[in-house]
Design a protein around this motif. Structure first.
Motif, PDB file in Angstrom:
ATOM      1  N   LYS A 136     -29.096  10.534  72.843  1.00 17.20           N
ATOM      2  CA  LYS A 136     -28.802   9.171  73.334  1.00 17.20           C
ATOM      3  C   LYS A 136     -27.336   8.996  73.750  1.00 17.20           C
ATOM      4  CE  LYS A 136     -28.288   6.453  69.037  1.00 17.20           C
ATOM      5  NZ  LYS A 136     -27.180   7.258  68.553  1.00 17.20           N
ATOM      6  N   ASP A 137     -26.413   9.689  73.061  1.00 21.13           N
ATOM      7  CA  ASP A 137     -25.001   9.509  73.421  1.00 21.13           C
ATOM      8  C   ASP A 137     -24.619  10.271  74.692  1.00 21.13           C
ATOM      9  OD1 ASP A 137     -24.752   7.904  71.256  1.00 21.13           O
ATOM     10  OD2 ASP A 137     -24.034   9.497  69.910  1.00 21.13           O
ATOM     11  N   ALA A 138     -25.511  11.157  75.125  1.00 27.22           N
ATOM     12  CA  ALA A 138     -25.176  11.955  76.316  1.00 27.22           C
ATOM     13  C   ALA A 138     -25.534  11.225  77.611  1.00 27.22           C
ATOM     14  CB  ALA A 138     -25.940  13.293  76.262  1.00 27.22           C
ATOM     15  N   VAL A 139     -26.394  10.194  77.508  1.00 29.23           N
ATOM     16  CA  VAL A 139     -26.956   9.619  78.744  1.00 29.23           C
ATOM     17  C   VAL A 139     -25.880   8.965  79.618  1.00 29.23           C
ATOM     18  CG1 VAL A 139     -28.575   7.919  79.681  1.00 29.23           C
ATOM     19  CG2 VAL A 139     -29.245   9.343  77.738  1.00 29.23           C
ATOM     20  N   VAL A 140     -25.078   8.068  79.014  1.00 31.06           N
ATOM     21  CA  VAL A 140     -24.113   7.326  79.847  1.00 31.06           C
ATOM     22  C   VAL A 140     -23.106   8.272  80.516  1.00 31.06           C
ATOM     23  CG1 VAL A 140     -22.336   5.527  79.871  1.00 31.06           C
ATOM     24  CG2 VAL A 140     -24.448   5.171  78.570  1.00 31.06           C
ATOM     25  N   PRO A 141     -22.413   9.146  79.743  1.00 29.45           N
ATOM     26  CA  PRO A 141     -21.430  10.001  80.439  1.00 29.45           C
ATOM     27  C   PRO A 141     -22.068  10.958  81.451  1.00 29.45           C
ATOM     28  CG  PRO A 141     -21.584  10.550  78.070  1.00 29.45           C
ATOM     29  CD  PRO A 141     -22.352   9.289  78.281  1.00 29.45           C
ATOM     30  N   THR A 142     -23.259  11.461  81.125  1.00 30.26           N
ATOM     31  CA  THR A 142     -23.895  12.400  82.071  1.00 30.26           C
ATOM     32  C   THR A 142     -24.311  11.674  83.342  1.00 30.26           C
ATOM     33  OG1 THR A 142     -24.775  13.519  80.138  1.00 30.26           O
ATOM     34  CG2 THR A 142     -25.664  14.206  82.239  1.00 30.26           C
ATOM     35  N   PHE A 143     -24.836  10.467  83.170  1.00 33.88           N
ATOM     36  CA  PHE A 143     -25.204   9.684  84.351  1.00 33.88           C
ATOM     37  C   PHE A 143     -23.973   9.444  85.211  1.00 33.88           C
ATOM     38  CE2 PHE A 143     -25.964   6.113  87.021  1.00 33.88           C
ATOM     39  CZ  PHE A 143     -27.286   6.250  87.403  1.00 33.88           C
ATOM     40  N   THR A 173     -29.195  14.925  92.704  1.00 36.28           N
ATOM     41  CA  THR A 173     -28.420  14.314  91.606  1.00 36.28           C
ATOM     42  C   THR A 173     -29.316  14.001  90.413  1.00 36.28           C
ATOM     43  OG1 THR A 173     -27.070  13.240  93.288  1.00 36.28           O
ATOM     44  CG2 THR A 173     -26.815  12.450  91.034  1.00 36.28           C
ATOM     45  N   SER A 174     -30.474  13.369  90.680  1.00 39.26           N
ATOM     46  CA  SER A 174     -31.351  12.960  89.574  1.00 39.26           C
ATOM     47  C   SER A 174     -31.851  14.171  88.794  1.00 39.26           C
ATOM     48  CB  SER A 174     -32.553  12.178  90.102  1.00 39.26           C
ATOM     49  OG  SER A 174     -32.163  10.900  90.465  1.00 39.26           O
ATOM     50  N   PHE A 175     -32.136  15.248  89.504  1.00 38.00           N
ATOM     51  CA  PHE A 175     -32.634  16.448  88.829  1.00 38.00           C
ATOM     52  C   PHE A 175     -31.555  17.019  87.902  1.00 38.00           C
ATOM     53  CE2 PHE A 175     -33.670  20.985  88.550  1.00 38.00           C
ATOM     54  CZ  PHE A 175     -34.976  20.893  88.115  1.00 38.00           C
ATOM     55  N   ASP A 176     -30.343  17.152  88.426  1.00 40.37           N
ATOM     56  CA  ASP A 176     -29.253  17.679  87.595  1.00 40.37           C
ATOM     57  C   ASP A 176     -28.956  16.736  86.433  1.00 40.37           C
ATOM     58  OD1 ASP A 176     -28.532  20.171  88.393  1.00 40.37           O
ATOM     59  OD2 ASP A 176     -26.711  19.584  89.466  1.00 40.37           O
ATOM     60  N   PHE A 177     -28.929  15.421  86.759  1.00 41.30           N
ATOM     61  CA  PHE A 177     -28.610  14.431  85.726  1.00 41.30           C
ATOM     62  C   PHE A 177     -29.603  14.506  84.567  1.00 41.30           C
ATOM     63  CE2 PHE A 177     -30.465  10.246  84.474  1.00 41.30           C
ATOM     64  CZ  PHE A 177     -29.649  10.044  83.366  1.00 41.30           C
ATOM     65  N   ILE A 178     -30.888  14.469  84.860  1.00 38.81           N
ATOM     66  CA  ILE A 178     -31.839  14.306  83.760  1.00 38.81           C
ATOM     67  C   ILE A 178     -31.921  15.587  82.920  1.00 38.81           C
ATOM     68  CG2 ILE A 178     -34.045  14.838  84.945  1.00 38.81           C
ATOM     69  CD1 ILE A 178     -33.329  11.988  82.427  1.00 38.81           C
ATOM     70  N   CYS A 179     -31.839  16.731  83.585  1.00 38.93           N
ATOM     71  CA  CYS A 179     -31.868  17.985  82.816  1.00 38.93           C
ATOM     72  C   CYS A 179     -30.619  18.092  81.939  1.00 38.93           C
ATOM     73  CB  CYS A 179     -31.961  19.188  83.748  1.00 38.93           C
ATOM     74  SG  CYS A 179     -33.528  19.302  84.624  1.00 38.93           S
ATOM     75  N   GLU A 180     -29.476  17.738  82.506  1.00 43.80           N
ATOM     76  CA  GLU A 180     -28.238  17.812  81.721  1.00 43.80           C
ATOM     77  C   GLU A 180     -28.273  16.793  80.570  1.00 43.80           C
ATOM     78  OE1 GLU A 180     -24.584  17.221  83.946  1.00 43.80           O
ATOM     79  OE2 GLU A 180     -23.367  17.526  82.152  1.00 43.80           O
ATOM     80  N   TYR A 182     -30.867  15.686  78.953  1.00 46.41           N
ATOM     81  CA  TYR A 182     -31.784  16.107  77.877  1.00 46.41           C
ATOM     82  C   TYR A 182     -31.320  17.383  77.165  1.00 46.41           C
ATOM     83  CZ  TYR A 182     -35.418  12.923  79.748  1.00 46.41           C
ATOM     84  OH  TYR A 182     -36.128  11.831  80.173  1.00 46.41           O
ATOM     85  N   PHE A 183     -30.766  18.319  77.946  1.00 39.62           N
ATOM     86  CA  PHE A 183     -30.554  19.655  77.359  1.00 39.62           C
ATOM     87  C   PHE A 183     -29.098  20.125  77.379  1.00 39.62           C
ATOM     88  CE2 PHE A 183     -34.807  19.483  79.428  1.00 39.62           C
ATOM     89  CZ  PHE A 183     -35.528  19.292  78.258  1.00 39.62           C
ATOM     90  N   GLY A 184     -28.222  19.322  77.994  1.00 41.27           N
ATOM     91  CA  GLY A 184     -26.803  19.674  77.978  1.00 41.27           C
ATOM     92  C   GLY A 184     -26.426  20.778  78.950  1.00 41.27           C
ATOM     93  N   VAL A 185     -27.368  21.212  79.793  1.00 39.99           N
ATOM     94  CA  VAL A 185     -27.080  22.310  80.726  1.00 39.99           C
ATOM     95  C   VAL A 185     -27.483  21.872  82.134  1.00 39.99           C
ATOM     96  CG1 VAL A 185     -27.535  24.737  81.300  1.00 39.99           C
ATOM     97  CG2 VAL A 185     -27.704  23.968  78.908  1.00 39.99           C
ATOM     98  N   ARG A 186     -26.514  21.847  83.038  1.00 43.88           N
ATOM     99  CA  ARG A 186     -26.831  21.472  84.436  1.00 43.88           C
ATOM    100  C   ARG A 186     -27.604  22.598  85.107  1.00 43.88           C
ATOM    101  NH1 ARG A 186     -22.600  19.489  88.628  1.00 43.88           N
ATOM    102  NH2 ARG A 186     -23.945  17.763  89.145  1.00 43.88           N
ATOM    103  N   THR A 248     -34.712  28.515  78.186  1.00 46.25           N
ATOM    104  CA  THR A 248     -33.366  28.813  77.686  1.00 46.25           C
ATOM    105  C   THR A 248     -32.605  27.532  77.343  1.00 46.25           C
ATOM    106  OG1 THR A 248     -33.406  30.569  79.324  1.00 46.25           O
ATOM    107  CG2 THR A 248     -31.323  30.209  78.212  1.00 46.25           C
ATOM    108  N   ALA A 249     -32.537  26.624  78.339  1.00 45.32           N
ATOM    109  CA  ALA A 249     -31.688  25.427  78.148  1.00 45.32           C
ATOM    110  C   ALA A 249     -32.215  24.522  77.033  1.00 45.32           C
ATOM    111  CB  ALA A 249     -31.608  24.644  79.461  1.00 45.32           C
ATOM    112  N   ALA A 250     -33.555  24.509  76.850  1.00 37.62           N
ATOM    113  CA  ALA A 250     -34.139  23.560  75.885  1.00 37.62           C
ATOM    114  C   ALA A 250     -34.328  24.174  74.508  1.00 37.62           C
ATOM    115  CB  ALA A 250     -35.474  23.055  76.434  1.00 37.62           C
ATOM    116  N   SER A 251     -33.550  25.223  74.185  1.00 42.33           N
ATOM    117  CA  SER A 251     -33.862  25.942  72.940  1.00 42.33           C
ATOM    118  C   SER A 251     -33.777  25.043  71.692  1.00 42.33           C
ATOM    119  CB  SER A 251     -32.995  27.191  72.797  1.00 42.33           C
ATOM    120  OG  SER A 251     -31.666  26.785  72.761  1.00 42.33           O
ATOM    121  N   GLU A 252     -32.834  24.095  71.681  1.00 39.38           N
ATOM    122  CA  GLU A 252     -32.758  23.220  70.490  1.00 39.38           C
ATOM    123  C   GLU A 252     -33.994  22.334  70.380  1.00 39.38           C
ATOM    124  OE1 GLU A 252     -29.138  20.949  69.904  1.00 39.38           O
ATOM    125  OE2 GLU A 252     -27.981  22.738  70.387  1.00 39.38           O
TER     126      GLU A 252
END
Ligand code: HEM
Length: 480
Positions: A136-143, A173-180, A182-186, A248-252
């Motif tokens: 939840k804390d990643a959404v605003v800065p990543t957006f 943009t939306s594809f990179d944003f949402i993956c990043e 959720y998973f922290g990896v662009r 890979t990106a979603a390992s957590e």
């Protein structure tokens, strides 16, 4: 809208006709795609039978769908039966009367196709709730980082060419944003490169082709898109590349899934689907839809939005915080109004679990166990009996104030009322809060940056097509 009918009136048969076997459905498909178009197809049948609950065929029909016959619920009162999982079964009805091949999802039936009575439904939905909470804390800065690059790119296109194709930039943009988020990896920074959103769009198209028209002549589209499934092999390379990123990106998240009793493989196909189909597919339509409505509403609304957004951000010390977003009443109302007027997912289905009585504003109808119920959402969310004379118009401040907020119960975009909450036991969209949050963030980004803008609005196969033609940079507030 308390019931005045049940108990005082006998249920009557649902009016309407399916026409001749096969031929009736084929004729209706042509009406739907070519002769009448989507809205008119439903509205004309309501008029013909003098009823908002009516028997109709839905696309695609033969040969793709076993049975295109449905009972359509085309008003705000009857529609919510589709949300009640005690009354309707939601197994394999996500896309309606046809089911895309499971080979498009690794051989698994993913969450959106599962009825809550199937145990995997709760496990996957819980996984998604946990993922959203953990990020939840990643959404605003990543957006903000993704969309500020987006608008910087749009500005240079405007400077060079005098226009900027919003949808095209938004897809990447939306594809990179949402993956990043959720998973922290662009994804564009991985092996997937900048082609991820294109691969995603191809895979989405294979699943939705039976329901779209590309504007080609019907003798080409009918056999190609609406009669047979396109072979999944056409996108198997794309799916593999996407899957590799997720594994890979979603390992957590996959570790979390194992804790919930899911295999990593089933969870990974589900995460891919929820991210690429549900989220990215939704944002492909959501942001152009909001931008189109706000563009058409004109400069007066732009100025009001800019003032509200800049004041709330200034009050939060110049930061875009969730608390600041909560204070933006007009901004929230605009997002809900865009979702009401043009819900990105327009069709909902459910099979009657029992003999039912369904109530419209005017009558009570008898539906038999096993019949397919269908809702065309724009008819329900533009119901003049609820939204009055302006039901078909964009009214930015419709949901502002106590009276306005009372109308939120009739906003259905998430497969539930806006006043209800998604859970593992229902089929309401688990992304409900996130979607409204990012809708607001989108307006925040826009109006921190610009005082006003101009755009051309057209249509593409999925929804609005927007070309920015000019922007006026912000002259005051935290955006300057
Ligand atoms: C379900 C709309 C974004 C995940 C649904 C349904 C609708 C919907 C209408 C119900 C479909 C049905 O059963 O008839 C939208 C729209 C979105 C959006 C319009 C964006 C504009 C998201 C996001 C997520 C998500 C961001 C991420 C978690 C799902 C899932 C389901 C679902 C997993 C199936 C729920 C279940 O099986 O209980 N969505 N959604 N959606 N959505 Fe969303």
């Amino acid at each position: 809208m308390a019931s005045v009918l049940s108990g005082s009136m006998a249920a009557r048969p649902v009016p309407g006709s399916y026409g001749l076997p096969v031929l009736g459905a084929l004729r209706d498909r042509l009406d739907y795609f070519y002769f009448q178009g989507q809205d008119k197809y439903f509205e004309s049948r309501v008029e013909r039978h003098g009823s908002t609950v009516v028997r109709i065929n839905v696309p695609p029909g033969p040969l793709m769908a076993k049975d295109p016959r449905v009972v359509a619920l085309l008003d705000a009162k009857s529609f919510p039966v589709l949300f009640d999982v005690d009354k309707v079964e939601k197994r394999d009805v996500f896309t309606g009367t046809y089911v895309p091949s499971a080979s498009l999802t690794g051989g698994y039936r993913v969450c959106a196709y599962l009825d809550p009575s199937e145990p995997t439904h709760a496990a996957v939905k819980q996984l998604l709730f946990s993922l959203l909470l953990s990020r939840k804390d990643a959404v605003v800065p990543t957006f903000r980082s993704n969309f500020s690059s987006h608008f910087a790119a749009a500005e240079s296109q405007l400077a060079n060419a005098g226009k900027s194709d919003f949808n095209k930039l938004n897809d990447a943009t939306s594809f990179d944003f949402i993956c990043e988020a959720y998973f922290g990896v662009r994804p564009s920074a991985t092996e997937l490169g900048s082609g991820g959103s294109g691969r995603a769009a191809k895979w989405l198209f294979l699943q939705l082709a039976p329901l779209v028209t590309l504007g080609l002549p019907m003798f080409i589209e009918e056999p190609l898109l609406h009669t047979f499934h396109l072979p999944s092999i056409l996108v198997s390379g794309d799916y593999k590349a996407l899957y590799k990123y997720f594994s890979t990106a979603a390992s957590e998240a996959l570790d979390m899934a194992e804790g919930l009793g899911l295999s990593r493989e089933e969870a990974c196909h589900n995460l891919l689907f929820a991210t690429v189909f549900n989220s990215y597919g939704g944002f492909k339509k959501l942001f152009p839809g909001i931008l189109a409505d706000v563009s058409k509403a004109g400069e007066k609304l732009h100025r009001r939005l800019a003032a509200e957004i800049r004041a709330a951000v200034a009050e939060a010390g110049g930061e875009v915080t969730v608390a600041a977003l909560e204070k933006m009443e007009l901004t929230s109302s605009v997002v809900w109004e865009a979702l009401r007027l043009d819900p990105p997912v327009k069709f909902q289905y459910g099979r009657a679990k029992d003999d039912l009585e369904i109530e419209s504003h005017d009558a009570l109808f008898a539906v038999s166990k096993g019949e397919m119920l269908f809702g065309y959402q724009p008819c329900a969310t533009k119901d003049a009996r609820v939204f009055g004379a302006t039901a078909g118009e964009f009214v930015g401040d419709r949901f502002v104030g106590d009276e306005g907020r009372k109308l939120l119960q009739y906003v259905y975009w998430s497969n539930g009322r806006e006043t209800e909450t998604p859970s593992v036991g229902n089929k309401q969209c688990p992304g409900k809060n996130l979607v409204v949050l990012v809708g607001r963030l989108f307006l925040v980004e826009l109006f921190l940056r610009y005082d006003t803008f101009t755009a051309e609005v057209g249509k593409d196969p999925l929804g609005a097509k927007v070309t920015l033609t000019g922007v006026t940079k912000a002259t005051s507030g935290p955006g300057t």
